[in-house]
Design an enzyme around this catalytic site. Structure first.
Site, mmCIF file in Angstrom:
data_model
loop_
_atom_site.group_PDB
_atom_site.id
_atom_site.type_symbol
_atom_site.label_atom_id
_atom_site.label_comp_id
_atom_site.label_asym_id
_atom_site.label_seq_id
_atom_site.Cartn_x
_atom_site.Cartn_y
_atom_site.Cartn_z
ATOM 1 C CB CYS A 121 -1.056 -0.105 1.276
ATOM 2 S SG CYS A 121 -1.717 -1.552 1.208
ATOM 3 C CG HIS A 262 -3.231 3.181 2.877
ATOM 4 N ND1 HIS A 262 -3.757 2.994 1.807
ATOM 5 C CD2 HIS A 262 -3.215 2.198 3.510
ATOM 6 C CE1 HIS A 262 -3.870 1.821 1.411
ATOM 7 N NE2 HIS A 262 -3.519 1.031 2.520
ATOM 8 C CG ASN A 292 -6.387 -1.451 1.605
ATOM 9 O OD1 ASN A 292 -5.807 -0.468 0.735
ATOM 10 N ND2 ASN A 292 -5.873 -1.712 2.487
HETATM 11 N N1 ACO Z 1 -18.391 -8.805 10.023
HETATM 12 C C1 ACO Z 1 -18.837 -9.255 11.500
HETATM 13 N N2 ACO Z 1 -17.939 -9.602 12.228
HETATM 14 C C2 ACO Z 1 -16.865 -9.749 12.048
HETATM 15 C C3 ACO Z 1 -16.220 -9.314 10.727
HETATM 16 C C4 ACO Z 1 -17.197 -9.206 9.682
HETATM 17 N N3 ACO Z 1 -16.942 -8.876 8.474
HETATM 18 N N4 ACO Z 1 -14.785 -9.655 10.751
HETATM 19 C C5 ACO Z 1 -14.422 -9.941 12.252
HETATM 20 N N5 ACO Z 1 -15.371 -9.853 12.622
HETATM 21 C C6 ACO Z 1 -15.555 -10.285 14.247
HETATM 22 C C7 ACO Z 1 -14.482 -11.221 14.833
HETATM 23 O O1 ACO Z 1 -14.714 -12.644 14.491
HETATM 24 C C8 ACO Z 1 -14.497 -10.944 16.042
HETATM 25 O O2 ACO Z 1 -15.215 -11.749 16.789
HETATM 26 P P1 ACO Z 1 -14.944 -12.451 18.096
HETATM 27 O O3 ACO Z 1 -14.923 -11.181 19.146
HETATM 28 O O4 ACO Z 1 -16.306 -12.847 18.592
HETATM 29 O O5 ACO Z 1 -13.694 -12.941 18.075
HETATM 30 C C9 ACO Z 1 -15.034 -9.355 16.105
HETATM 31 O O6 ACO Z 1 -15.696 -9.203 15.089
HETATM 32 C C10 ACO Z 1 -13.677 -8.461 16.453
HETATM 33 O O7 ACO Z 1 -12.892 -8.608 15.382
HETATM 34 P P2 ACO Z 1 -11.607 -7.742 15.153
HETATM 35 O O8 ACO Z 1 -10.610 -8.206 14.320
HETATM 36 O O9 ACO Z 1 -10.738 -7.419 16.748
HETATM 37 O O10 ACO Z 1 -12.158 -6.544 14.938
HETATM 38 P P3 ACO Z 1 -11.493 -4.846 14.666
HETATM 39 O O11 ACO Z 1 -11.954 -4.032 15.403
HETATM 40 O O12 ACO Z 1 -9.893 -5.056 15.109
HETATM 41 O O13 ACO Z 1 -11.531 -4.367 13.218
HETATM 42 C C11 ACO Z 1 -10.439 -4.665 11.001
HETATM 43 C C12 ACO Z 1 -10.914 -5.449 12.218
HETATM 44 C C13 ACO Z 1 -11.411 -3.931 10.458
HETATM 45 C C14 ACO Z 1 -9.581 -5.546 10.032
HETATM 46 C C15 ACO Z 1 -9.228 -3.647 11.770
HETATM 47 O O14 ACO Z 1 -8.462 -4.517 12.805
HETATM 48 C C16 ACO Z 1 -8.306 -3.188 10.751
HETATM 49 O O15 ACO Z 1 -8.807 -2.318 9.871
HETATM 50 N N6 ACO Z 1 -7.124 -3.310 10.828
HETATM 51 C C17 ACO Z 1 -6.163 -2.679 9.724
HETATM 52 C C18 ACO Z 1 -6.220 -3.456 8.494
HETATM 53 C C19 ACO Z 1 -5.439 -2.648 7.388
HETATM 54 O O16 ACO Z 1 -5.449 -1.402 7.292
HETATM 55 N N7 ACO Z 1 -4.791 -3.546 6.454
HETATM 56 C C20 ACO Z 1 -4.119 -2.718 5.456
HETATM 57 C C21 ACO Z 1 -3.103 -3.352 4.911
HETATM 58 S S1 ACO Z 1 -3.412 -4.362 3.592
HETATM 59 C C22 ACO Z 1 -2.362 -4.757 2.468
HETATM 60 O O17 ACO Z 1 -0.959 -4.066 2.561
HETATM 61 C C23 ACO Z 1 -2.451 -5.230 0.974
#
Ligand code: ACO
Length: 334
Positions: A121, A262, A292
């Site tokens: 990214c 980003h 993204n």
């Molecule tokens: N729908 C419903 N529930 C979900 C979903 C979904 N799509 N995805 C995850 N959950 C659930 C999980 O299973 C978890 O449930 P649990 O508590 O029962 O285990 C709960 O939601 C919380 O999950 P987390 O992963 O802790 O959620 P978080 O608030 O961290 O959000 C996210 C996840 C959106 C991925 C966030 O961490 C994020 O944006 N991280 C950065 C990602 C990023 O920017 N990546 C870019 C690089 S990619 C590249 O370079 C190609």
């Protein structure tokens, strides 16, 4: 000797097919409410089966060349930032050259250098630094920097924790050391990485994922990510790198007209803005519409901010990004 690095043209391209949160609700156990609250994303654009990232890249490149008042045969260098190339080989930059009709006999220096690079990214920021360096060696160069991504081709649509996040898009800029009507001068760029964090985000399908003719691929071929760890590194690194870049240019955040981070997650964008003390009017976000799109987010955001009347040539813009590697970096456009 340093030469200026002007952005003389800017273009973007997104596929017309839209994948909404309501569509994803039918594919995995998720909800519009969860996706909106945790990411801010409402929809993403997805390539049709018969198109590839290079098609988006070529379209964005044509628009950037048209704005710069140049023809494909004027181009001397094509740098393609991508972590989702059409093929392992040939490079997406060579494919884009072919699609633009650029061949060995075109190019003002008699030949065209085409090269892909993968900073995930952070690709667009890294590419601006490559362009600056190239213009020092070849001040007469006409550089096409193209960010072209097809994340949908490496998204596991059975994994709800990643499939809601990504989309396809391309953005392109033309960079030269002189230009009649420059949009911006790339005043400074800083790039960084930490290979110790290489496991946090991965996209398989390279030679470390062996495969035989006729066999099927496993989930390691698709994006995997430790979301929360990435979130924390992203906020800290984008904020610190941006601060360092401004300081070494004798500037503060009050001097910046628009901050474009980003576009991965609206919560990350807001967290970085808050950490830097920036009001919402100074922070640009369009992740809601595209998800993204990796290296393409920044040029697409530049193009959208301009269309929305939030940017004009010569305004001071601070770009910052982070991605798999991990890589990160910032760029100052004035
Ligand atoms: N729908 C419903 N529930 C979900 C979903 C979904 N799509 N995805 C995850 N959950 C659930 C999980 O299973 C978890 O449930 P649990 O508590 O029962 O285990 C709960 O939601 C919380 O999950 P987390 O992963 O802790 O959620 P978080 O608030 O961290 O959000 C996210 C996840 C959106 C991925 C966030 O961490 C994020 O944006 N991280 C950065 C990602 C990023 O920017 N990546 C870019 C690089 S990619 C590249 O370079 C190609």
């Amino acid at each position: 000797m340093n030469h200026p690095c002007y952005i003389c043209g800017l273009g973007s391209s997104v596929p017309s097919r839209v994948l909404t949160n309501a569509d994803l609700e039918k594919m995995v156990e998720t909800s519009d409410e969860w996706i909106t609250a945790r990411t801010g994303i409402k929809e993403r654009h997805i390539l049709d089966e018969n198109a590839n990232g290079s098609d988006l890249g070529a379209e964005a490149a044509r628009a950037a060349l048209a704005e710069a008042g140049l023809a494909p045969e004027d181009v001397t260098h094509i740098f393609a930032a991508t972590c989702t190339p059409d093929h392992l080989s040939p490079s997406t930059s060579c494919i884009i050259a072919g699609k633009l009709g650029i061949s060995a006999s075109s190019g003002q220096m008699g030949r065209v250098m085409c090269m892909d690079f993968n900073a995930a990214c952070t690709g667009f920021v890294y590419g601006l630094e490559l362009a600056r360096a190239t213009l020092c060696l070849h001040p007469e160069a006409v550089i096409l920097l193209v960010s072209a991504e097809a994340l949908s081709r490496r998204t596991n649509f059975g994994d709800r924790s990643t499939c809601v996040l990504f989309g396809d898009a391309a953005g392109a800029v033309v960079l030269r050391s002189s230009c009649e009507k420059p949009l911006w001068n790339v005043a400074d760029v800083s790039c960084a990485s930490d290979g110790a964090l290489r496991d946090l985000i991965q996209i398989g399908g390279g030679t470390a994922s062996p495969i035989e003719v006729g066999s099927t691929v496993g989930p390691e071929w698709f994006v995997t990510m430790q979301g929360m760890a990435v979130f924390k590194h992203a906020v800290r690194n984008m904020a610190e790198e941006s601060q360092k870049l401004l300081e070494r240019n004798g500037m503060g955040f009050e001097d910046v007209d628009l901050f474009i981070p980003h576009q991965a997650n609206l919560r990350i964008i807001k967290a970085v803005g808050e950490r830097l003390g920036l009001g919402e009017d100074k922070v640009f976000a369009n992740v809601q519409n595209y998800g993204n799109t990796s290296a393409a987010t920044l040029p697409v955001a530049l193009a959208d901010a301009r269309k929305a009347g939030r940017l004009a040539p010569g305004m001071k813009v601070l770009l910052t990004s982070f991605g798999s590697g991990m890589t990160w970096g910032s760029a100052l456009l004035v």
